[in-house]
Design a protein around this motif. Sequence first.
Motif, PDB file in Angstrom:
ATOM      1  N   LEU A 163     -13.716 -23.930   7.493  1.00  0.00           N
ATOM      2  CA  LEU A 163     -12.511 -24.835   7.839  1.00  0.00           C
ATOM      3  C   LEU A 163     -11.743 -25.026   6.690  1.00  0.00           C
ATOM      4  O   LEU A 163     -12.341 -25.305   5.428  1.00  0.00           O
ATOM      5  CB  LEU A 163     -12.836 -26.324   8.500  1.00  0.00           C
ATOM      6  N   PRO A 164     -10.715 -25.470   6.339  1.00  0.00           N
ATOM      7  CA  PRO A 164      -9.698 -25.606   5.158  1.00  0.00           C
ATOM      8  C   PRO A 164     -10.390 -26.962   4.604  1.00  0.00           C
ATOM      9  O   PRO A 164     -10.551 -27.665   4.957  1.00  0.00           O
ATOM     10  CB  PRO A 164      -8.260 -25.592   5.446  1.00  0.00           C
ATOM     11  N   ALA A 165     -10.247 -26.839   3.191  1.00  0.00           N
ATOM     12  CA  ALA A 165     -10.292 -28.245   2.383  1.00  0.00           C
ATOM     13  C   ALA A 165      -9.344 -29.194   2.662  1.00  0.00           C
ATOM     14  O   ALA A 165      -7.946 -28.869   2.446  1.00  0.00           O
ATOM     15  CB  ALA A 165     -10.714 -27.806   0.710  1.00  0.00           C
ATOM     16  N   TYR A 166      -9.545 -30.417   3.006  1.00  0.00           N
ATOM     17  CA  TYR A 166      -8.593 -31.256   3.194  1.00  0.00           C
ATOM     18  C   TYR A 166      -9.087 -32.435   1.846  1.00  0.00           C
ATOM     19  O   TYR A 166     -10.175 -32.670   1.595  1.00  0.00           O
ATOM     20  CB  TYR A 166      -8.499 -31.949   4.356  1.00  0.00           C
TER      21      TYR A 166
END
Lengths: 198, 602
Positions: A163-166
């Motif tokens: 999952l993308p870094a937030y």
Amino acid sequence: MLFSSPPWDSVVYWALDLETGGLDVRQDPILAVGMVPLRQGIIRLGESYATLVRPPRPEAINPSSIQAHQLVWGEVREAPSVLDVLQAIDGRLREGVLLVHEARIDVGFLKKAYAGCGLRWPAPPVVDTVDLLWKAARMAHFTDPSPAEPTLNLAAARAELGLPAYPAHDALTDAVSAAELFLVLRRKLGAKKLRELR
Amino acid sequence: MAATDPVVYLRGTPPFDSLPEPLFAVASRALEIAYYPAASRLVRRGADPLEHLYVIRKGAVRLEREGQTMQLLEEGEMFGYTSLITNKATLDVVVEEDLLAYRLPRAQFEALLADARFAGHFAVGLSERLKASLEHSQVTTFQADLSARVEQLVRRLPVRVPATATVGEAAQVMRDQHVSSVLVGTEPESIVTDRDFRNRVLAEGMGPDTPVLRVASSRLKTVAAETPIYEAWTMLLDSGVHHLPVTRGKEIIGVITSNDLLKATAQGPVAVLRRVERLASRDQLPGYGQRVTEMTSALLAGGLDATVIAGFVARLNDALVHRILTWAEAEMGPPPCAYAWIVSGSEGRMEQTLLTDQDNALVYADGYPDARSYFERLAIRANDDLEAAGFPRCPGGYMAREWNLPLDEWTQRFTSWTSDQSPKALLRAAIFVDFRKVYGALDLAPFEAAVQRAGRERVFMQRLAKAALDSTPPPSLLLRLRGESSEVNIKTKGITPIVYLARCYGLEVGSERRNTLERLDAAVRAGLMGPDGRAMVGEAYRFLLGLRLRRQLHMIGEGRTPTNVVSFADLSAIERSRLRESFQAIRDWQEKASYHYRTDLF
């Protein structure tokens, strides 16, 4: 089977994250709340709810916690009171399932706050993504004879699952992060019923 | 709502980045996040259409038709808009890799279409979409807008003298008004410039009493007020004049000079032409290539299309060849007979954007056997000069120093290549099919006739088509952000297939045009190609040429040798989508062409 459990995506989940003035449930205040719902398995950013919460007094913010949530007294003193916020949360909690990353902490703080305001805890079913990470690790145990301890940190677990870094430590972003993590783990576990997620 | 990362991401993704903030804010409030595991089918062709615009954040999807992958989309790319716009599901959408997507419901998407630039990206036809992405690049620069109209350069009303004026009177008016030209009141009007005074009056030993009509130029080369500046450059470069009267209807509203055009951008083609004209000697040749690169860079930043820039580069290269050959003749003495300097390959097609290897030859009149040594020396000199100016030698040896022949022999050789079965002969024939005369008095009609004959040779055309169809763009599925096929050579896999096939089409319909886009137009006029196909292929071509030029200028800027290899990861999501769509357009065309030329029989 005594009770039938509903299909996982037929219920509404409210993903929730709290920023608190410390990690001590008994004395540290809630400073911010972020909530976002999942309906039919889709995260609805447009319905998200996010607010700061006014602590009872300035000293309630534990200085060591400021580094994490970056909230200082000046920012929260104009915010609604914890009672106002709990009343806004309450309707949402009664709509379905409460989804959190590490329920022990967030649910603990919420129950304490409810009690402090003389409100009755609605006791929604809780799904904890930390539990799901453990479940996934146990499942992997069947195929991998020497499994590592599962990664439980929210950002690190997301990264492991692609999952993308937030940015972390904003209550709403963390709630969205947990909701996405939930969708991936639900798929990984092959869970079809709500029961398999609790 | 707080700025959560999905909203920030969407804001940074074209075309959302160009939306006005209030419009974007309203739409982003309805943003949703969806997760679909690999192999999920999001929509089936012919079934209910999608109800959202999807922006891929992680993972990939395949667009399929009857089980065949048409396109593969990755991070930052979008899908669902065809469903939303046409209300039909025209393709299957299947998740290739676990997909995390941000999506906008139909109502919000439709609200955003009110923004024309945003809407342009979702035009239904590929050619319009490609066009939108090309036009998009203009707005991000601070350069002069080269598509502005020439009338913006007009500073004052035209200065006129009566038809009865003398040269002396005209000169006084010019001095008093601080202009370098005046219109002469004939019907229609003519013009006299300070150059005319030098070249036609003083140098001819005439005096101030000479009637101005004797030296004025009639049949004015004019330009309409609404003409874009860059087109005025073309006229200036082609006609060799330095003053252009600007007209609105029949009236001349002012005169612009090459200086005015020069100021519109100091790095423009007019500036480079000036330098070529002022080259005093051969030792000033180095640096030409550098100036052309700077010009190209400035024009691209100014929003000009790569195909238009290529036209300028060709004209400048031609001017340079003129200069080089004039010097050579001045030093070696006049040529023993008429000759022609021809260029082939991309120069012949006027499609060079940065200087590439030399592709040239020299042809001279029949019946002068003693002329050989003169032209050999001339060719060697000119090839050396071109090399000094920045055109590397042709590694294949297609240069005038090796290719200088009398016209008749030249034409026979070409014809023998077209009937020869060897690959080498085919290659040679293909190179010289793109020939263009740049300098010299020799009439090349017999050679042109041989080229036209070749276009009617069925076997030759089939072999030419076969070569054009041998290089196919990679299937969309193989183009990925990461891994082995994350790089693609857009020349061999994209530009070359178009150029080669356009050459076949142009030859087949008997066109004498060399330029790829003009060959396509000729094919449409002759009914060999539909206008839709022409639009698709044309836009794909413009896109690929522009993309290559941008990447190459970027490589030059980083001090690297420019190549044709594009790394997928270096492209924006829009560029990746367009590249895939362009490749698809080429493959569609190739499929039709292989049917037309029956290349399957080989």
